[in-house]
Write a protein that holds these residues in place. Structure first.
Motif, PDB file in Angstrom:
ATOM      1  N   ARG A  28     -24.417 -37.760  25.152  1.00 25.11           N
ATOM      2  CA  ARG A  28     -25.136 -39.012  24.904  1.00 25.11           C
ATOM      3  C   ARG A  28     -26.629 -38.839  25.146  1.00 25.11           C
ATOM      4  N   ASP A  29     -26.980 -38.033  26.131  1.00 27.14           N
ATOM      5  CA  ASP A  29     -28.391 -37.764  26.388  1.00 27.14           C
ATOM      6  C   ASP A  29     -29.042 -37.111  25.171  1.00 27.14           C
ATOM      7  N   SER A  30     -28.331 -36.184  24.519  1.00 25.13           N
ATOM      8  CA  SER A  30     -28.848 -35.563  23.299  1.00 25.13           C
ATOM      9  C   SER A  30     -29.063 -36.601  22.199  1.00 25.13           C
ATOM     10  N   VAL A  31     -28.107 -37.532  22.074  1.00 22.59           N
ATOM     11  CA  VAL A  31     -28.230 -38.606  21.088  1.00 22.59           C
ATOM     12  C   VAL A  31     -29.485 -39.431  21.348  1.00 22.59           C
ATOM     13  N   TYR A  32     -29.682 -39.862  22.583  1.00 19.59           N
ATOM     14  CA  TYR A  32     -30.824 -40.714  22.910  1.00 19.59           C
ATOM     15  C   TYR A  32     -32.145 -39.976  22.713  1.00 19.59           C
ATOM     16  N   ARG A  33     -32.149 -38.667  22.951  1.00 26.24           N
ATOM     17  CA  ARG A  33     -33.372 -37.884  22.785  1.00 26.24           C
ATOM     18  C   ARG A  33     -33.709 -37.674  21.308  1.00 26.24           C
ATOM     19  N   ILE A  34     -32.690 -37.474  20.475  1.00 25.53           N
ATOM     20  CA  ILE A  34     -32.942 -37.418  19.029  1.00 25.53           C
ATOM     21  C   ILE A  34     -33.535 -38.729  18.556  1.00 25.53           C
ATOM     22  N   ARG A  35     -32.942 -39.823  18.960  1.00 23.36           N
ATOM     23  CA  ARG A  35     -33.432 -41.132  18.537  1.00 23.36           C
ATOM     24  C   ARG A  35     -34.861 -41.366  18.991  1.00 23.36           C
ATOM     25  N   HIS A  36     -35.177 -40.932  20.195  1.00 27.22           N
ATOM     26  CA  HIS A  36     -36.545 -41.103  20.674  1.00 27.22           C
ATOM     27  C   HIS A  36     -37.514 -40.269  19.841  1.00 27.22           C
ATOM     28  N   GLU A  37     -37.128 -39.045  19.561  1.00 25.50           N
ATOM     29  CA  GLU A  37     -37.974 -38.160  18.760  1.00 25.50           C
ATOM     30  C   GLU A  37     -38.261 -38.764  17.390  1.00 25.50           C
ATOM     31  N   VAL A  38     -37.217 -39.320  16.751  1.00 26.48           N
ATOM     32  CA  VAL A  38     -37.361 -39.836  15.391  1.00 26.48           C
ATOM     33  C   VAL A  38     -37.932 -41.255  15.383  1.00 26.48           C
ATOM     34  N   TYR A  39     -37.300 -42.163  16.127  1.00 27.57           N
ATOM     35  CA  TYR A  39     -37.661 -43.580  16.046  1.00 27.57           C
ATOM     36  C   TYR A  39     -38.933 -43.923  16.814  1.00 27.57           C
ATOM     37  N   CYS A  40     -39.180 -43.224  17.914  1.00 23.26           N
ATOM     38  CA  CYS A  40     -40.327 -43.570  18.766  1.00 23.26           C
ATOM     39  C   CYS A  40     -41.534 -42.684  18.499  1.00 23.26           C
ATOM     40  N   GLU A  41     -41.338 -41.384  18.575  1.00 23.41           N
ATOM     41  CA  GLU A  41     -42.464 -40.472  18.476  1.00 23.41           C
ATOM     42  C   GLU A  41     -42.933 -40.260  17.034  1.00 23.41           C
ATOM     43  N   GLU A  42     -41.985 -40.119  16.115  1.00 22.03           N
ATOM     44  CA  GLU A  42     -42.353 -39.767  14.750  1.00 22.03           C
ATOM     45  C   GLU A  42     -42.643 -40.976  13.864  1.00 22.03           C
ATOM     46  N   LEU A  43     -41.734 -41.938  13.877  1.00 22.00           N
ATOM     47  CA  LEU A  43     -41.848 -43.068  12.965  1.00 22.00           C
ATOM     48  C   LEU A  43     -42.456 -44.316  13.585  1.00 22.00           C
ATOM     49  N   GLY A  44     -42.480 -44.383  14.909  1.00 16.92           N
ATOM     50  CA  GLY A  44     -43.082 -45.537  15.562  1.00 16.92           C
ATOM     51  C   GLY A  44     -42.298 -46.822  15.415  1.00 16.92           C
ATOM     52  N   PHE A  45     -40.995 -46.717  15.154  1.00 17.53           N
ATOM     53  CA  PHE A  45     -40.177 -47.917  15.032  1.00 17.53           C
ATOM     54  C   PHE A  45     -39.956 -48.589  16.383  1.00 17.53           C
ATOM     55  N   GLU A  46     -39.927 -47.790  17.439  1.00 19.95           N
ATOM     56  CA  GLU A  46     -39.697 -48.288  18.789  1.00 19.95           C
ATOM     57  C   GLU A  46     -40.772 -47.727  19.707  1.00 19.95           C
ATOM     58  N   PRO A  47     -41.068 -48.394  20.827  1.00 21.50           N
ATOM     59  CA  PRO A  47     -42.084 -47.886  21.743  1.00 21.50           C
ATOM     60  C   PRO A  47     -41.641 -46.589  22.417  1.00 21.50           C
ATOM     61  N   VAL A  48     -42.605 -45.744  22.714  1.00 21.00           N
ATOM     62  CA  VAL A  48     -42.332 -44.497  23.411  1.00 21.00           C
ATOM     63  C   VAL A  48     -41.889 -44.803  24.837  1.00 21.00           C
ATOM     64  N   ARG A  49     -40.831 -44.128  25.275  1.00 21.24           N
ATOM     65  CA  ARG A  49     -40.317 -44.311  26.637  1.00 21.24           C
ATOM     66  C   ARG A  49     -40.745 -43.135  27.511  1.00 21.24           C
ATOM     67  N   PRO A  50     -41.041 -43.379  28.771  1.00 17.79           N
ATOM     68  CA  PRO A  50     -41.428 -42.281  29.671  1.00 17.79           C
ATOM     69  C   PRO A  50     -40.359 -41.203  29.797  1.00 17.79           C
ATOM     70  N   ASP A  51     -39.072 -41.585  29.737  1.00 16.73           N
ATOM     71  CA  ASP A  51     -38.004 -40.594  29.894  1.00 16.73           C
ATOM     72  C   ASP A  51     -37.594 -39.950  28.569  1.00 16.73           C
ATOM     73  N   ARG A  52     -38.243 -40.362  27.469  1.00 16.25           N
ATOM     74  CA  ARG A  52     -37.998 -39.811  26.128  1.00 16.25           C
ATOM     75  C   ARG A  52     -36.543 -40.000  25.688  1.00 16.25           C
ATOM     76  N   ARG A  53     -35.992 -41.158  26.042  1.00 15.06           N
ATOM     77  CA  ARG A  53     -34.655 -41.546  25.591  1.00 15.06           C
ATOM     78  C   ARG A  53     -34.760 -42.931  24.953  1.00 15.06           C
ATOM     79  N   GLU A  54     -34.307 -43.044  23.708  1.00 16.29           N
ATOM     80  CA  GLU A  54     -34.329 -44.344  23.031  1.00 16.29           C
ATOM     81  C   GLU A  54     -32.956 -44.980  23.208  1.00 16.29           C
ATOM     82  N   MET A  55     -32.915 -46.089  23.924  1.00 22.01           N
ATOM     83  CA  MET A  55     -31.671 -46.789  24.208  1.00 22.01           C
ATOM     84  C   MET A  55     -31.892 -48.286  24.044  1.00 22.01           C
TER      85      MET A  55
END
Length: 255
Positions: A28-55
């Protein structure tokens, strides 16, 4: 990716990828980190999280699917999830029920009138930019285009997004889900039609990370109606999902 063996997508998929239900914290940690990479860091759909997990609030009530390379099993490629309804809060809406509240055509289907334990939503499908067909494609988390299927002279197949969708269907089937809802790009239905998958639009478009339309899929209808070409890939994915759950039952890990 060129389809070297057009008539055995299962063999082709297994050669390059492996798919897992995210049955433990590490997956699950891998899932959340992929989502953070794509949705937060790359596309800006969600805010960047300090722990680099999009949940979000739906993850605790979801089944997660992780796609990795078979050559390097620790290298994640993409992910998706199947959001379940809440048995303790049966009226709690699925994500699309909130986003599309004003555009759903309830003469086609009214999700609130369906058995809540038999419906779910596919969402948060994300593919890392390294594995997407066009690295610089804007506002696209996991695009599928007509060109991804190639031509009769140079066939091609979008293993990654289709594999993730089939993984979600396998999870849904296993959980007894009858109807899957999805909020997607308008062209997705035509792309799925190439594979014998019926995706039915159930409402007008909404603005949600670009133009999206709400659609529904019948799980057993997909399985029975998919094209002969796709069935070996479906069997491979379903077998891998089942094998992972069997391992969980044998080791006693928590899903």
């Amino acid at each position: 990716m060129l389809l070297f063996d057009r008539f055995n997508l299962g063999h082709g998929f297994r050669k390059y990828f492996e798919i897992h239900p995210a049955t433990d914290d590490a997956l699950r940690d891998s899932v959340y980190r992929i989502r953070h990479e794509v949705y937060c860091e790359e596309l800006g759909f969600e805010p960047v999280r300090p722990d680099r997990r999009e949940m979000d609030e739906y993850d605790a009530h979801s089944m997660h699917c992780l796609l990795r390379t078979s050559s390097e099993p620790t290298r994640p490629v993409g992910c998706t999830r199947v959001v379940l309804t809440r048995t303790e809060e049966p009226d709690y809406p699925l994500p699309f029920e909130r986003t599309c509240a004003a555009t759903l055509d309830r003469s086609i289907v009214d999700p609130s009138h369906l058995p809540r334990d038999r419906i779910a939503e596919v969402s948060r499908l994300a593919v890392r930019s390294t594995y997407r067909r066009r690295r610089g494609e804007s506002l696209a988390d996991a695009p599928i285009h007509d060109e991804d299927f190639g031509t009769t002279v140079h066939p091609r197949f979008p293993y990654i997004p289709i594999g993730l969708y089939l993984g979600a269907i396998a999870l849904a089937e296993r959980a007894g889900i009858e109807t899957l809802f999805i909020l997607t790009e308008p062209r997705l239905a035509s792309h799925f039609a190439k594979l014998g998958v019926d995706v039915r639009q159930i409402g007008g478009p909404v603005e949600h990370r670009g133009t999206r339309i709400p659609s529904m899929m019948d799980v057993q209808g997909i399985i029975k109606g998919m094209r002969f070409l796709l069935k070996p890939m479906w069997r491979t994915i379903r077998e891998e999902i089942e094998a992972a759950y069997e391992q969980v039952s044998h080791t006693g890990r928590t899903v």
